[in-house]
Design a protein around this motif. Structure first.
Motif, PDB file in Angstrom:
ATOM      1  N   GLY A  81       0.811  -1.265   0.010  1.00  8.43           N
ATOM      2  CA  GLY A  81       0.050   0.108  -0.023  1.00  8.43           C
ATOM      3  C   GLY A  81       0.846   1.158   0.056  1.00  8.43           C
ATOM      4  O   GLY A  81       0.229   2.415   0.006  1.00  8.43           O
ATOM      5  N   GLY A  82       2.123   1.239  -0.066  1.00 13.37           N
ATOM      6  CA  GLY A  82       2.754   2.383  -0.053  1.00 13.37           C
ATOM      7  C   GLY A  82       2.763   3.100  -1.495  1.00 13.37           C
ATOM      8  O   GLY A  82       2.357   2.689  -2.360  1.00 13.37           O
ATOM      9  N   LYS A  83       3.165   4.437  -1.245  1.00 15.35           N
ATOM     10  CA  LYS A  83       3.076   5.112  -2.411  1.00 15.35           C
ATOM     11  C   LYS A  83       4.616   5.695  -2.774  1.00 15.35           C
ATOM     12  O   LYS A  83       4.928   6.444  -1.920  1.00 15.35           O
ATOM     13  N   GLY A  84       5.168   5.561  -3.852  1.00 18.69           N
ATOM     14  CA  GLY A  84       6.455   5.772  -3.976  1.00 18.69           C
ATOM     15  C   GLY A  84       6.847   7.012  -5.220  1.00 18.69           C
ATOM     16  O   GLY A  84       8.119   7.416  -5.273  1.00 18.69           O
ATOM     17  N   VAL A  85       5.796   7.379  -5.961  1.00 17.85           N
ATOM     18  CA  VAL A  85       6.033   8.230  -6.823  1.00 17.85           C
ATOM     19  C   VAL A  85       6.650   9.641  -6.679  1.00 17.85           C
ATOM     20  O   VAL A  85       7.393  10.245  -7.241  1.00 17.85           O
ATOM     21  N   ALA A  86       5.971  10.237  -5.564  1.00 18.43           N
ATOM     22  CA  ALA A  86       6.335  11.330  -5.044  1.00 18.43           C
ATOM     23  C   ALA A  86       7.823  11.464  -4.210  1.00 18.43           C
ATOM     24  O   ALA A  86       8.533  12.231  -4.598  1.00 18.43           O
ATOM     25  N   THR A  87       8.061  10.334  -3.899  1.00 16.28           N
ATOM     26  CA  THR A  87       9.205  10.040  -3.163  1.00 16.28           C
ATOM     27  C   THR A  87      10.408  10.182  -4.257  1.00 16.28           C
ATOM     28  O   THR A  87      11.561  10.516  -4.306  1.00 16.28           O
ATOM     29  N   SER A  88       9.934   9.152  -5.370  1.00 14.65           N
ATOM     30  CA  SER A  88      10.954   8.993  -6.699  1.00 14.65           C
ATOM     31  C   SER A  88      11.032  10.665  -7.265  1.00 14.65           C
ATOM     32  O   SER A  88      12.264  10.728  -7.621  1.00 14.65           O
ATOM     33  N   LEU A  89       9.906  11.244  -7.293  1.00 10.33           N
ATOM     34  CA  LEU A  89      10.309  12.707  -7.931  1.00 10.33           C
ATOM     35  C   LEU A  89      11.084  13.233  -6.811  1.00 10.33           C
ATOM     36  O   LEU A  89      12.080  14.242  -7.585  1.00 10.33           O
TER      37      LEU A  89
ATOM     38  N   SER B 251       2.081   9.498 -14.280  1.00  5.80           N
ATOM     39  CA  SER B 251       3.061   9.207 -13.517  1.00  5.80           C
ATOM     40  C   SER B 251       4.123   8.498 -14.159  1.00  5.80           C
ATOM     41  O   SER B 251       5.536   8.893 -14.220  1.00  5.80           O
ATOM     42  N   MET B 252       3.753   7.449 -14.795  1.00  3.32           N
ATOM     43  CA  MET B 252       4.564   6.321 -15.499  1.00  3.32           C
ATOM     44  C   MET B 252       5.165   7.254 -16.704  1.00  3.32           C
ATOM     45  O   MET B 252       6.432   7.056 -16.692  1.00  3.32           O
ATOM     46  N   SER B 253       4.381   7.861 -17.317  1.00  2.02           N
ATOM     47  CA  SER B 253       5.156   8.679 -18.561  1.00  2.02           C
ATOM     48  C   SER B 253       6.502   9.600 -18.011  1.00  2.02           C
ATOM     49  O   SER B 253       7.329   9.618 -18.828  1.00  2.02           O
ATOM     50  N   GLY B 254       5.882  10.298 -17.198  1.00  2.00           N
ATOM     51  CA  GLY B 254       7.174  11.138 -16.445  1.00  2.00           C
ATOM     52  C   GLY B 254       8.307  10.475 -16.166  1.00  2.00           C
ATOM     53  O   GLY B 254       9.466  10.970 -16.555  1.00  2.00           O
ATOM     54  N   PHE B 255       8.065   9.388 -15.623  1.00  2.00           N
ATOM     55  CA  PHE B 255       9.440   8.518 -15.124  1.00  2.00           C
ATOM     56  C   PHE B 255      10.227   7.856 -16.490  1.00  2.00           C
ATOM     57  O   PHE B 255      11.424   7.811 -16.449  1.00  2.00           O
TER      58      PHE B 255
ATOM     59  N   ILE C 125      18.418   6.223 -11.891  1.00  2.00           N
ATOM     60  CA  ILE C 125      16.915   6.658 -12.535  1.00  2.00           C
ATOM     61  C   ILE C 125      16.339   5.718 -13.125  1.00  2.00           C
ATOM     62  O   ILE C 125      15.008   5.634 -13.103  1.00  2.00           O
ATOM     63  N   VAL C 126      16.873   4.783 -13.948  1.00  2.00           N
ATOM     64  CA  VAL C 126      16.372   3.517 -14.668  1.00  2.00           C
ATOM     65  C   VAL C 126      15.743   2.754 -13.557  1.00  2.00           C
ATOM     66  O   VAL C 126      14.671   2.302 -13.711  1.00  2.00           O
ATOM     67  N   ALA C 127      16.474   2.585 -12.552  1.00  2.00           N
ATOM     68  CA  ALA C 127      15.786   1.559 -11.430  1.00  2.00           C
ATOM     69  C   ALA C 127      14.564   2.203 -10.840  1.00  2.00           C
ATOM     70  O   ALA C 127      13.559   1.447 -10.517  1.00  2.00           O
ATOM     71  N   LEU C 128      14.623   3.696 -10.479  1.00  2.00           N
ATOM     72  CA  LEU C 128      13.501   4.197 -10.237  1.00  2.00           C
ATOM     73  C   LEU C 128      12.285   3.920 -11.102  1.00  2.00           C
ATOM     74  O   LEU C 128      11.171   3.891 -10.775  1.00  2.00           O
ATOM     75  N   THR C 129      12.456   4.134 -12.317  1.00  2.00           N
ATOM     76  CA  THR C 129      11.531   4.109 -13.553  1.00  2.00           C
ATOM     77  C   THR C 129      11.018   2.738 -13.265  1.00  2.00           C
ATOM     78  O   THR C 129       9.876   2.351 -13.655  1.00  2.00           O
TER      79      THR C 129
ATOM     80  N   LEU D 118       7.153   1.649 -12.796  1.00  2.00           N
ATOM     81  CA  LEU D 118       6.282   0.624 -13.587  1.00  2.00           C
ATOM     82  C   LEU D 118       5.922  -0.675 -13.289  1.00  2.00           C
ATOM     83  O   LEU D 118       4.525  -1.101 -13.113  1.00  2.00           O
ATOM     84  N   TYR D 119       6.708  -1.103 -12.361  1.00  2.00           N
ATOM     85  CA  TYR D 119       6.369  -2.240 -11.390  1.00  2.00           C
ATOM     86  C   TYR D 119       5.182  -2.193 -10.559  1.00  2.00           C
ATOM     87  O   TYR D 119       4.111  -2.955 -10.600  1.00  2.00           O
ATOM     88  N   ARG D 120       5.338  -1.392  -9.850  1.00  2.00           N
ATOM     89  CA  ARG D 120       4.385  -0.776  -8.928  1.00  2.00           C
ATOM     90  C   ARG D 120       2.955  -0.291  -9.619  1.00  2.00           C
ATOM     91  O   ARG D 120       1.784  -0.715  -9.146  1.00  2.00           O
ATOM     92  N   HIS D 121       3.035   0.148 -10.797  1.00  2.00           N
ATOM     93  CA  HIS D 121       1.778   0.344 -11.575  1.00  2.00           C
ATOM     94  C   HIS D 121       1.442  -0.719 -12.523  1.00  2.00           C
ATOM     95  O   HIS D 121       0.379  -0.516 -13.416  1.00  2.00           O
ATOM     96  N   LYS D 122       1.751  -2.031 -12.315  1.00  2.00           N
ATOM     97  CA  LYS D 122       1.395  -3.179 -13.148  1.00  2.00           C
ATOM     98  C   LYS D 122      -0.043  -3.542 -13.203  1.00  2.00           C
ATOM     99  O   LYS D 122      -0.556  -3.545 -14.403  1.00  2.00           O
ATOM    100  N   GLU D 123      -0.739  -3.207 -12.317  1.00  2.00           N
ATOM    101  CA  GLU D 123      -2.298  -3.296 -12.422  1.00  2.00           C
ATOM    102  C   GLU D 123      -2.877  -2.280 -12.887  1.00  2.00           C
ATOM    103  O   GLU D 123      -4.033  -2.328 -13.868  1.00  2.00           O
TER     104      GLU D 123
END
Length: 112
Positions: free
Chosen positions: A18-26, A58-62, A84-88, A92-97
Motif C-alpha cells: 500500500g505504499g506510494k513511491g511516485v512522489a518520493t521518486s520525484l 506518473s509512468m510517462s513522466g518517469f 533513475i532507470v531503477a526508479l523508473t 512501472l512495476y508498482r503500476h502493473k495493475e
C-alpha cells in the motif's frame, strides 16, 4: 536513494503493502537534477490532462527521466542513469495493475 523509495513503496507498518513511491521518486530525481524532475513533472501533468489518468501521467513522466538526465548532463554519471532507470522500473512495476487496466480501457479517470 533507492532504499528511501523502496521504504515508501513497501512500508513495514502497512505490512509491506500500500505504499506510494511516485512522489518520493520525484523528490529523489529532484535531488539528482532539479531540471529533470521539473521537465518530468510537466510532462506527467500534460499526459494527465490529455488522458485524464494520473497513473499514465506518473509512468510517462518517469519513462522520460533517464533520457532527460542524459540530455541535461552531457558528461553524465552512469551510476545516476542506472539509479533513475531503477526508479523508473520500480514505478512501472508498482503500476502493473494500472497498466493492465489501461490496456483493457478500464483505468480510473480524473474526469468522466
Amino acid at each position: 536513494v533507492l532504499a528511501v523509495v523502496i521504504g515508501h513503496d513497501y512500508p513495514f507498518y502497512l505490512g509491506f503493502k500500500g505504499g506510494k513511491g511516485v512522489a518520493t521518486s520525484l523528490g529523489a530525481v529532484s535531488a539528482i537534477d532539479f531540471r529533470v524532475a521539473m521537465v518530468c513533472l510537466l510532462f506527467a501533468l500534460i499526459i494527465m490532462a490529455i488522458s485524464n489518468m494520473v497513473s499514465l501521467g506518473s509512468m510517462s513522466g518517469f519513462v522520460i527521466a533517464p533520457f532527460m538526465y542524459m540530455y541535461f548532463n552531457h558528461d553524465y554519471e552512469m551510476s545516476m542513469v542506472i539509479t533513475i532507470v531503477a526508479l523508473t522500473a520500480l514505478c512501472l512495476y508498482r503500476h502493473k495493475e494500472n497498466i493492465k487496466r489501461i490496456v483493457k480501457g478500464e483505468e480510473n479517470k480524473i474526469r468522466k
